[in-house]
Design an enzyme around this catalytic site. Structure first.
Site, PDB file in Angstrom:
ATOM      1  N   HIS A  67      -4.729  10.033  -0.145  1.00  0.00           N
ATOM      2  CA  HIS A  67      -4.763   8.888  -1.065  1.00  0.00           C
ATOM      3  C   HIS A  67      -4.271   9.240  -2.475  1.00  0.00           C
ATOM      4  O   HIS A  67      -3.547   8.480  -3.104  1.00  0.00           O
ATOM      5  CB  HIS A  67      -6.193   8.333  -1.114  1.00  0.00           C
ATOM      6  CG  HIS A  67      -6.270   6.893  -1.449  1.00  0.00           C
ATOM      7  ND1 HIS A  67      -7.160   6.030  -0.866  1.00  0.00           N
ATOM      8  CD2 HIS A  67      -5.562   6.130  -2.328  1.00  0.00           C
ATOM      9  CE1 HIS A  67      -6.992   4.811  -1.360  1.00  0.00           C
ATOM     10  NE2 HIS A  67      -6.036   4.853  -2.256  1.00  0.00           N
ATOM     11  N   TYR A  89     -11.808   1.960   0.731  1.00  0.00           N
ATOM     12  CA  TYR A  89     -11.944   0.492   0.641  1.00  0.00           C
ATOM     13  C   TYR A  89     -13.203   0.011   1.386  1.00  0.00           C
ATOM     14  O   TYR A  89     -13.590  -1.145   1.256  1.00  0.00           O
ATOM     15  CB  TYR A  89     -10.725  -0.238   1.223  1.00  0.00           C
ATOM     16  CG  TYR A  89      -9.382   0.096   0.614  1.00  0.00           C
ATOM     17  CD1 TYR A  89      -9.275   0.802  -0.584  1.00  0.00           C
ATOM     18  CD2 TYR A  89      -8.202  -0.302   1.234  1.00  0.00           C
ATOM     19  CE1 TYR A  89      -8.041   1.116  -1.125  1.00  0.00           C
ATOM     20  CE2 TYR A  89      -6.964   0.003   0.696  1.00  0.00           C
ATOM     21  CZ  TYR A  89      -6.886   0.721  -0.479  1.00  0.00           C
ATOM     22  OH  TYR A  89      -5.658   1.026  -1.003  1.00  0.00           O
TER      23      TYR A  89
HETATM   24  N1  NAP Z   1      -2.489   3.967  -2.545  1.00  0.00           N
HETATM   25  C1  NAP Z   1      -3.185   3.483  -3.566  1.00  0.00           C
HETATM   26  O1  NAP Z   1      -3.726   4.226  -4.405  1.00  0.00           O
HETATM   27  C2  NAP Z   1      -3.306   1.995  -3.713  1.00  0.00           C
HETATM   28  C3  NAP Z   1      -3.721   1.456  -4.934  1.00  0.00           C
HETATM   29  C4  NAP Z   1      -3.793   0.068  -5.062  1.00  0.00           C
HETATM   30  C5  NAP Z   1      -3.470  -0.745  -3.976  1.00  0.00           C
HETATM   31  N2  NAP Z   1      -3.113  -0.189  -2.773  1.00  0.00           N
HETATM   32  C6  NAP Z   1      -2.786  -1.029  -1.586  1.00  0.00           C
HETATM   33  O2  NAP Z   1      -1.827  -2.008  -1.973  1.00  0.00           O
HETATM   34  C7  NAP Z   1      -2.336  -3.300  -1.687  1.00  0.00           C
HETATM   35  C8  NAP Z   1      -1.788  -4.336  -2.655  1.00  0.00           C
HETATM   36  O3  NAP Z   1      -2.089  -4.002  -3.991  1.00  0.00           O
HETATM   37  P1  NAP Z   1      -3.162  -4.797  -4.878  1.00  0.00           P
HETATM   38  O4  NAP Z   1      -4.191  -5.366  -3.995  1.00  0.00           O
HETATM   39  O5  NAP Z   1      -3.573  -3.864  -5.952  1.00  0.00           O
HETATM   40  O6  NAP Z   1      -2.328  -5.923  -5.612  1.00  0.00           O
HETATM   41  P2  NAP Z   1      -1.203  -7.023  -5.250  1.00  0.00           P
HETATM   42  O7  NAP Z   1      -0.945  -7.080  -3.810  1.00  0.00           O
HETATM   43  O8  NAP Z   1      -0.076  -6.775  -6.178  1.00  0.00           O
HETATM   44  O9  NAP Z   1      -1.914  -8.358  -5.745  1.00  0.00           O
HETATM   45  C9  NAP Z   1      -3.024  -8.878  -5.083  1.00  0.00           C
HETATM   46  C10 NAP Z   1      -3.486 -10.112  -5.856  1.00  0.00           C
HETATM   47  O10 NAP Z   1      -2.452 -11.108  -5.818  1.00  0.00           O
HETATM   48  C11 NAP Z   1      -3.001 -12.320  -5.336  1.00  0.00           C
HETATM   49  N3  NAP Z   1      -1.999 -13.010  -4.522  1.00  0.00           N
HETATM   50  C12 NAP Z   1      -1.534 -12.667  -3.299  1.00  0.00           C
HETATM   51  N4  NAP Z   1      -0.635 -13.554  -2.857  1.00  0.00           N
HETATM   52  C13 NAP Z   1      -0.527 -14.491  -3.834  1.00  0.00           C
HETATM   53  C14 NAP Z   1       0.236 -15.679  -3.949  1.00  0.00           C
HETATM   54  N5  NAP Z   1       1.079 -16.059  -2.984  1.00  0.00           N
HETATM   55  N6  NAP Z   1       0.105 -16.411  -5.101  1.00  0.00           N
HETATM   56  C15 NAP Z   1      -0.738 -16.020  -6.076  1.00  0.00           C
HETATM   57  N7  NAP Z   1      -1.494 -14.904  -6.022  1.00  0.00           N
HETATM   58  C16 NAP Z   1      -1.389 -14.148  -4.895  1.00  0.00           C
HETATM   59  C17 NAP Z   1      -4.194 -11.915  -4.491  1.00  0.00           C
HETATM   60  O11 NAP Z   1      -5.101 -12.998  -4.455  1.00  0.00           O
HETATM   61  P3  NAP Z   1      -5.922 -13.436  -3.143  1.00  0.00           P
HETATM   62  O12 NAP Z   1      -6.566 -12.202  -2.579  1.00  0.00           O
HETATM   63  O13 NAP Z   1      -6.868 -14.430  -3.661  1.00  0.00           O
HETATM   64  O14 NAP Z   1      -4.937 -14.008  -2.160  1.00  0.00           O
HETATM   65  C18 NAP Z   1      -4.728 -10.736  -5.267  1.00  0.00           C
HETATM   66  O15 NAP Z   1      -5.540 -11.166  -6.344  1.00  0.00           O
HETATM   67  C19 NAP Z   1      -3.850  -3.099  -1.771  1.00  0.00           C
HETATM   68  O16 NAP Z   1      -4.568  -4.180  -1.224  1.00  0.00           O
HETATM   69  C20 NAP Z   1      -3.993  -1.802  -1.049  1.00  0.00           C
HETATM   70  O17 NAP Z   1      -3.903  -2.007   0.348  1.00  0.00           O
HETATM   71  C21 NAP Z   1      -2.995   1.173  -2.635  1.00  0.00           C
END
Ligand code: NAP
Length: 282
Positions: free
Chosen positions: A105, A47
């Site tokens: 990862h 990241y």
């Molecule tokens: N291990 C892996 O391979 C892997 C892969 C993917 C993700 N991850 C981890 O998991 C975390 C979460 O997954 P993700 O980032 O893919 O997706 P997510 O958490 O499902 O969704 C994030 C999105 O939702 C929006 N959001 C958050 N709160 C909201 C609300 N209350 N109302 C409306 N929209 C909202 C965010 O917007 P804003 O930012 O504008 O608030 C962002 O665009 C990542 O950040 C990372 O740390 C790990």
């Protein structure tokens, strides 16, 4: 807050994801999240925000020992047998002596699982990670990892939200009393998917909550499950944290389980393993 207790650690089951958060925005979202009450932050070497995550934690003024920090080692370093060195570099960027959780990862396809997790075991025995685990493993790979690793694996992190069936890997995680961390728990916030789903909206309206809150509550009402939604603004951070002190009914849970579909998987890069369910498995 709800916690999962395992291996002498009390892990907050709601955390902050930080993928795509960068620089000062990342540091200030992390610091604000901690001010709101978050005590679990998820980052990864890939990241490229570990410096900012570390800064946000220091800026919060809350003692490091009160925050559960996860980072992940990227595939190129696993392949080169450099997992311990890679984790040391992450610690330098975070300005920490130890992370609470170090994860591999993704599994590396052409390397025995045993060799991948033996490097991870050294992260624990060297004290660089309090706990260790893996991410994006399928059920078979997780079982191989669990049976071949000389140190206990406490966590698996995988995509999970109401459109994706993760029953096989969840069952395995629970069977070994591992924490299962749902990534992309909001379906990445993508329009037309989880948060816009009419059934999710109906349940939210009934409870006077938002779709996001209902989906996060659905995660936390499942045994061993933690969720790490990424959010940037204070408004989103607060909304996502306001999910305690009320419950979804068994019927609500069933409604959300009913949304799972074969094409529900959203994160499926070329290097993915053969998934147990969704897209490749379908
Ligand atoms: N291990 C892996 O391979 C892997 C892969 C993917 C993700 N991850 C981890 O998991 C975390 C979460 O997954 P993700 O980032 O893919 O997706 P997510 O958490 O499902 O969704 C994030 C999105 O939702 C929006 N959001 C958050 N709160 C909201 C609300 N209350 N109302 C409306 N929209 C909202 C965010 O917007 P804003 O930012 O504008 O608030 C962002 O665009 C990542 O950040 C990372 O740390 C790990």
């Amino acid at each position: 807050m709800l916690y999962h207790t395992t291996d002498h650690a009390k892990i907050p089951r709601l955390g902050l994801g930080t993928w795509k958060l960068e620089g000062e925005t990342c540091a200030s979202s992390v610091a604000k999240a901690i001010e709101i009450g978050y005590r679990h932050i998820d980052t990864a070497a890939v990241y490229e925000n570990e410096e900012a995550v570390g800064k946000g934690i220091r800026d919060s003024g809350i003692d490091r020992s009160e925050i559960f920090v996860t980072t992940k080692v990227w595939m190129d370093r696993i392949k080169k047998e450099e997992v311990v060195g890679a984790l040391s570099e992450s610690l330098d960027k975070l300005q920490m002596d130890q992370v609470d959780m170090a994860l591999l990862h993704w599994p590396v396809g052409d390397m025995p699982i045993e060799d991948q997790v033996s490097q991870l075991a050294t992260c624990k025995t060297s004290g660089k990670a309090k706990l260790i685990g893996v991410s994006n493993y399928n059920q078979d790979q997780l079982l191989q990892a669990l049976t071949s690793c000389s140190e206990r694996l406490s966590n698996i992190q995988c995509e999970y939200h109401p459109l994706l069936d993760q029953d096989p890997i969840l069952k395995t995680a629970r069977g070994f009393d591992m924490l299962f961390t749902s990534y992309s728990p909001l379906g990445r916030g993508d329009r037309g998917t989880v948060l816009d789903n009419p059934a999710v909206k109906r349940v939210a309206e009934y409870h006077g909550k938002t779709p996001t809150q209902v989906v996060l509550r659905w995660h936390l009402q499942q045994a061993n499950v933690a969720a790490i939604p990424k959010a940037t603004s204070e408004e989103h951070l607060r909304e996502n944290f306001d999910i305690f002190g009320w419950d979804l009914s068994a019927a609500d849970m069933k409604t959300l389980y009913g949304l799972m579909r074969p094409d529900g998987r959203m994160v499926n890069p070329d290097w993915s393993p053969k998934w147990d369910t969704g897209v490749e498995a379908a």
